[in-house]
Design an enzyme around this catalytic site. Structure first.
Site, PDB file in Angstrom:
ATOM      1  N   ARG A  35     -85.577  70.685  58.733  1.00  9.28           N
ATOM      2  CA  ARG A  35     -85.246  71.467  57.534  1.00  9.28           C
ATOM      3  C   ARG A  35     -86.496  71.861  56.764  1.00  9.28           C
ATOM      4  O   ARG A  35     -86.559  72.913  56.145  1.00  9.28           O
ATOM      5  CB  ARG A  35     -84.280  70.668  56.647  1.00  9.28           C
ATOM      6  CG  ARG A  35     -82.859  70.630  57.211  1.00  9.28           C
ATOM      7  CD  ARG A  35     -81.945  69.729  56.398  1.00  9.28           C
ATOM      8  NE  ARG A  35     -82.234  68.323  56.617  1.00  9.28           N
ATOM      9  CZ  ARG A  35     -82.303  67.414  55.670  1.00  9.28           C
ATOM     10  NH1 ARG A  35     -82.106  67.748  54.411  1.00  9.28           N
ATOM     11  NH2 ARG A  35     -82.563  66.152  55.960  1.00  9.28           N
ATOM     12  N   HIS A  74     -79.120  59.071  56.255  1.00  6.92           N
ATOM     13  CA  HIS A  74     -79.892  60.280  56.530  1.00  6.92           C
ATOM     14  C   HIS A  74     -78.909  61.399  56.844  1.00  6.92           C
ATOM     15  O   HIS A  74     -77.993  61.224  57.644  1.00  6.92           O
ATOM     16  CB  HIS A  74     -80.830  60.048  57.722  1.00  6.92           C
ATOM     17  CG  HIS A  74     -81.912  61.066  57.845  1.00  6.92           C
ATOM     18  ND1 HIS A  74     -81.660  62.372  58.184  1.00  6.92           N
ATOM     19  CD2 HIS A  74     -83.250  60.971  57.665  1.00  6.92           C
ATOM     20  CE1 HIS A  74     -82.798  63.031  58.223  1.00  6.92           C
ATOM     21  NE2 HIS A  74     -83.793  62.214  57.910  1.00  6.92           N
TER      22      HIS A  74
END
Length: 564
Positions: free
Chosen positions: A346, A326
């Site tokens: 994000r 990740h």
């Protein structure tokens, strides 16, 4: 709080923020998404999977001769925890229709749907029911529920995100079942985020072409697992749960069928024999192997137990040459090293920037591409921010979210992130988070078809332990969907099969044969698997006190002794 030298870099992040906000508000990306050729180049140069020692040939079993992630190959070339001669299979402790190994999201969903079919179900779980990566998911679950979206577009996104290596029939099943699963979970009690008019909130995710991420703020996994666990406990007469009782070997019969499993009760230190007409493995991933030394987001029980047991019994594995890191794992403060910083940051507009405040990559690239860009920035370009422990990371500019969407957006949508950093006197609405890729997901696993069937009779698998669905890279939000879709599918087909299965005489000959193959292949090792739980004691302390070694706790950071 951040050290003073880091605050100097944060000032540069703040200096570049107004221009980045200005561009973001007009809907134009500050940095364009990469073309296919650019993605391939950055993966080849910087993704950990592409290192020379990242993979090695597996020397035994159904996948013999294939290159797998090195630590996975080592794990599969291990001795069993038992000697079959010491186990009395004539004394059956539990006789059930469906045995489910693993008590996370996939296991719970499977148990619920098996119970609906009127069969007798037993869940065997290493820790408590719900102690799983399912509980730790944060960002959301993909489902094509919007008018501008549909399962076909979702299918294309998932296939592209997996580098076109996915098994198409699995992706079709996943995406077509998604809207139904979203509706079912809500009916069961999951409280999806909604607009004031009741419309489901959907957000963007890396590698997706539509907004289809359903969420429960950033507690999505907790909320779904809470609901599934409660439903399991609502049916004690049909679903029996054995906690702190991991499976250590599958049991076969003389018809070459899987016929249950041998469990180990960690509190009483006794073996438990379960005879089952069908068995579903839902043991999750392998983050606690700490592949290539990476920190991990995974819970302590994520040690690939299902892979080991299924492989010894003869099941084929798929795509275990691929690991997902990740992009945004916490790298400072040190106390939360490797903890997940959800992709939802994000998705809400947070931007990854280097020590000069420069946005250097499109924020929503597929995870493997995004992670590779972070690694390049911290290594070749030397534009990372160094921590007091000597690690390098990237700023994830979270304050920009409130600027773009209004004050309070972070607090409303990311309460778990706010709490995680507040413990260290860091306000993520005012200061960015320091992140670096962290070991997150097992892309491959036990090969299955759209029914959840493995390559050996009566054995099924669902969730992260299975392989083929995600190809060689999983998109955000498809893991929660995976364990719900295939947990349900495996349960339906395993329950139906259980009604007609006739079991023969139980045996553990496959364990004997595997040990024989180890010897004939010239593999000399002290490793024992399944690991069950990792051991984080100092290597030297372990070596000095080997007589105290408990084989059911493993040894060393990855659960086995280093070779001497």
């Amino acid at each position: 709080m951040y050290p003073e030298y880091m605050m100097e870099s944060i000032k540069m992040v703040e200096k570049t923020r107004p221009k980045r906000v200005e561009i973001a508000k007009i809907g134009k990306p500050v940095v364009e998404p990469m073309k296919l050729k650019e993605r391939e180049e950055i993966l080849n140069r910087f993704h950990p999977d592409y290192k020379a020692d990242a993979r090695r040939v597996l020397r035994i079993g159904p996948n013999k001769g294939e290159k797998l992630t090195t630590k996975v190959s080592e794990l599969l070339e291990s001795h069993s925890r038992i000697s079959p001669d010491d186990i009395d299979l004539s004394n059956v402790d539990y006789d059930v229709d469906v045995l489910i190994i693993g008590g996370g999201g996939g296991g719970s969903m499977a148990a619920i749907w098996a119970q609906k079919q009127g069969v007798k179900v037993l869940i065997s779980t290493k820790l408590r029911i719900g102690d799983a990566n399912s509980m730790m998911s944060q960002g959301g679950m993909q489902a094509a529920v919007n008018p501008h979206d549909n399962p076909i577009i979702h299918y294309l996104d998932a296939i592209g995100g997996g580098h076109f290596d996915n098994k198409p029939e699995l992706v079709e099943t996943l995406t077509m079942d998604a809207p139904m699963i979203a509706k079912y979970l809500e009916e069961l009690g999951v409280m999806w985020d909604k607009e004031e008019d009741g419309v489901l909130v959907t957000k963007a995710g890396g590698g997706t072409s539509r907004r289809r991420m359903l969420s429960c703020r950033d507690y999505t996994g907790v909320e779904i697992m809470r609901t599934l666990r409660d439903e399991v406990k609502n049916h004690p007469e049909d679903i029996y749960v054995l906690e702190y009782t991991p499976a250590i070997e599958l049991i076969m019969d003389n018809k070459d069928q899987v016929a249950g499993a041998l469990l180990y009760q960690t509190e009483t230190e006794e073996y438990v024999v379960v005879r089952a007409k069908t068995t579903i493995i839902t043991t999750g991933g392998y983050g606690r192997l700490h592949i290539q030394g990476f920190a991990t987001t995974n819970h302590y029980g994520a040690t690939a137990d299902g892979l080991v047991m299924a492989y010894r019994a003869g099941a084929k594995l798929l795509y275990l040459d691929s690991v997902q890191y990740h992009p945004t794992g916490a790298i400072f403060p040190e106390q939360i090293l490797g903890f997940l910083v959800t992709e939802k940051v994000r998705g809400l507009g947070g931007q990854p920037v280097n020590k000069f405040g420069e946005l250097f990559v499109f924020p929503l690239e597929p995870r493997d591409v995004e992670a590779s860009a972070f690694i390049r920035e911290c290594t070749e370009r030397e534009k990372g921010i160094t921590t007091p422990a000597g690690r390098a990371g990237i700023w994830l500019d979270s304050p920009i979210i409130d600027i773009l969407s209004g004050p309070g957006t972070i607090q409303k949508n990311l309460p778990a992130m706010v709490r995680q950093y507040h413990r260290f006197e860091i306000d993520i609405s005012k200061y960015p988070m320091l992140v670096f890729p962290t070991l997150h997901y097992q892309n491959g696993g036990i090969e299955i078809n759209e029914k959840g069937e493995t390559t050996i009779p009566n054995l099924y698998a669902a969730g992260e332990t299975s392989g083929g669905l995600h190809g060689r890279n999983r998109l955000m939000g498809n893991s929660i969907l995976d364990y719900n879709v295939f947990g349900r599918r495996a349960a339906l087909h395993a329950s139906e099969k259980a009604k007609t299965v006739k079991l023969g005489k139980l045996h553990l000959d496959h364990v004997r044969n595997y040990e024989k193959e180890l010897k004939e292949s010239g593999i000399e090792t002290k490793r024992i698997a399944p690991i069950l739980l990792p051991d984080y004691r100092n290597f030297e302390v372990i070596r000095k006190h080997r007589k105290e070694f408990d084989p059911f706790l493993g040894g060393g950071i990855t659960g086995w002794y280093e070779e001497e």
